[in-house]
Scaffold this motif. Structure first.
Motif, PDB file in Angstrom:
ATOM      1  N   LEU A 283      39.007  45.502  39.234  1.00 11.67           N
ATOM      2  CA  LEU A 283      40.003  46.415  38.670  1.00 11.67           C
ATOM      3  C   LEU A 283      41.091  46.773  39.672  1.00 11.67           C
ATOM      4  O   LEU A 283      42.233  47.064  39.289  1.00 11.67           O
ATOM      5  N   ASN A 284      40.781  46.750  40.965  1.00 14.96           N
ATOM      6  CA  ASN A 284      41.751  47.156  41.980  1.00 14.96           C
ATOM      7  C   ASN A 284      42.624  46.013  42.473  1.00 14.96           C
ATOM      8  O   ASN A 284      43.736  46.253  42.963  1.00 14.96           O
ATOM      9  N   SER A 287      44.676  40.534  38.571  1.00 17.94           N
ATOM     10  CA  SER A 287      45.563  40.696  37.428  1.00 17.94           C
ATOM     11  C   SER A 287      44.743  40.731  36.150  1.00 17.94           C
ATOM     12  O   SER A 287      43.514  40.546  36.165  1.00 17.94           O
ATOM     13  N   ALA A 288      45.414  40.948  35.042  1.00 16.36           N
ATOM     14  CA  ALA A 288      44.707  41.002  33.756  1.00 16.36           C
ATOM     15  C   ALA A 288      44.034  39.678  33.446  1.00 16.36           C
ATOM     16  O   ALA A 288      42.893  39.637  32.977  1.00 16.36           O
ATOM     17  N   GLU A 289      44.738  38.584  33.734  1.00 14.86           N
ATOM     18  CA  GLU A 289      44.146  37.264  33.490  1.00 14.86           C
ATOM     19  C   GLU A 289      42.990  37.005  34.445  1.00 14.86           C
ATOM     20  O   GLU A 289      41.960  36.443  34.066  1.00 14.86           O
ATOM     21  N   GLN A 291      41.090  39.302  35.818  1.00 13.09           N
ATOM     22  CA  GLN A 291      39.984  40.147  35.395  1.00 13.09           C
ATOM     23  C   GLN A 291      39.214  39.501  34.244  1.00 13.09           C
ATOM     24  O   GLN A 291      37.978  39.491  34.235  1.00 13.09           O
ATOM     25  N   LYS A 292      39.954  38.950  33.300  1.00 15.38           N
ATOM     26  CA  LYS A 292      39.308  38.308  32.152  1.00 15.38           C
ATOM     27  C   LYS A 292      38.462  37.122  32.602  1.00 15.38           C
ATOM     28  O   LYS A 292      37.330  36.923  32.128  1.00 15.38           O
ATOM     29  N   LYS A 293      38.996  36.328  33.515  1.00 15.91           N
ATOM     30  CA  LYS A 293      38.261  35.168  34.012  1.00 15.91           C
ATOM     31  C   LYS A 293      37.014  35.598  34.779  1.00 15.91           C
ATOM     32  O   LYS A 293      35.939  35.006  34.628  1.00 15.91           O
TER      33      LYS A 293
END
Length: 367
Positions: A283-284, A287-289, A291-293
């Motif tokens: 989370l820190n 990126s969003a992508e 994090q998803k991976k």
């Protein structure tokens, strides 16, 4: 005319009813025997006393050691559905063996999977295969032909390997969680931290812990004197075997609870800490992508951790006699068949790298 055996019979009727353990009945030195209608003679008796034993603790202790084999109650409560259960369990068992064989083969032949996480996955697949071999074949044979006995030595062996492999699997899942933690939180030092030597040490540590805990459990259980032969289960599990002893088993149950608590809560705590650090790092920094991976990579492991530890906790940490026999059987089926099957499905059909490797292997064979 009274003979010695007749005197013993008379004395038994009068005196044995109030005997607590063993009562010694004294015979007279001489008995009078009528020889004619008017005369009697005294005959010396050499037997001075005889001991009688009743259904008391001492006699029961003699009988307890005579139990040398057990019979599984199994699924006899579902007698009308045993053929269906046999077919279903046989199909599931075949899928488990096939899935683990595929995982082991793909990891062995594909160099893209020669990584620490897949090394641990191959060890887990091997452990799960032997784990199911310990219990499921006996369960299947019990569905075909009931009242098949298992020797005391066979029951001891089954408990030992079952406990060893179950605890080994618990700690292997913890090690895999640690691997995910290092890969996400310290990617630049991953190859240094998770070296081949460290991987082997972690594997040996998990297996050694299982061996040590199994030795404690087996020693605790099979030093008990048994007086019943029928195990209310489809294999020699810890609590059903303990119930076969007529003596007080409070100490043995405490030992089982402490061992179960340690091998469930300690790995769960370590996995929880790993995932807290893992999530905070993602989370820190990502990126969003990203994090998803990252979450997709750990989803398979987290699913298996939740299923594995929830089943083990429900079965081994529940209050005594809280569940019915049917509920206990259902829980046992879950962690002996369903959990190993989910391991195969989650780590093969839902793992992208394993699926890609499988496609490459199949494509090479077809071409």
């Amino acid at each position: 005319m009274y003979m010695v055996s007749e005197l013993a019979s008379v004395l038994r009727k009068k005196d044995v009813a109030n005997v607590v353990r063993t009562r010694t009945v004294a015979f007279p030195d001489k008995v009078k025997i009528r020889t004619t209608a008017l005369t009697t003679m005294e005959v010396p008796v050499k037997v001075n006393s005889v001991s009688f034993c009743t259904e008391t603790e001492e006699c029961r202790e003699k009988n307890l050691t005579e139990v040398t084999e057990f019979i599984f109650l199994g699924f006899s409560r579902f007698h009308e559905h045993q053929s269906t259960l046999f077919a279903v369990f046989l199909i599931l068992y075949t899928l488990i063996l096939a899935g683990n064989a595929i995982i082991l083969t793909i990891i062995h032949i594909d160099c893209h999977l020669h990584m620490p996480i897949y090394f641990f996955l191959s060890i887990l697949a091997s452990s799960e295969t032997v784990y199911t071999l310990v219990t499921i074949p006996r369960m299947l044979s019990g569905l075909i032909a009931q009242d098949q006995p298992i020797s005391l030595a066979g029951c001891t062996t089954q408990v030992f390997f079952f406990v060893t492999l179950a605890i080994n699997n618990c700690f292997l899942l913890t090690v895999m969680g640690y691997d995910h933690h290092v890969a996400i939180c310290s990617p630049l030092r991953y190859t240094l931290i998770m070296s081949k030597r460290v991987c082997v040490q972690l594997m040996c540590g998990a297996f050694s812990t299982g061996l040590a805990m199994a030795a404690v459990q087996v020693t605790s259980i099979f030093t008990l004197p048994f007086c019943h032969r029928v195990v209310g289960h489809f294999f020699c599990d810890i609590l059903p075997v303990i119930k076969l002893s007529r003596i007080d088993t409070t100490v043995n149950e405490i030992i089982n609870f402490v061992v179960s608590l340690s091998v469930i809560l300690v790995p769960m705590g370590l996995v929880f800490i790993s995932y807290v650090l893992f999530i905070s790092t993602i989370l820190n920094t990502a990126s969003a992508e990203g994090q998803k991976k990252a979450f997709a990579i750990c989803a398979s492991h987290l699913t298996m951790v939740m299923v594995h530890y929830s089943c083990a906790s429900t079965d081994y940490l529940k209050p005594k006699s809280e569940n019915s026999v049917e509920q206990d059987l259902l829980l046992s089926v879950t962690y002996t068949i369903i959990t190993p099957l989910l391991n195969c499905v989650v780590y093969s059909l839902r793992n992208k790298k394993v699926k890609d490797s499988l496609r490459r292997a199949v494509g090479r064979n077809i071409s």
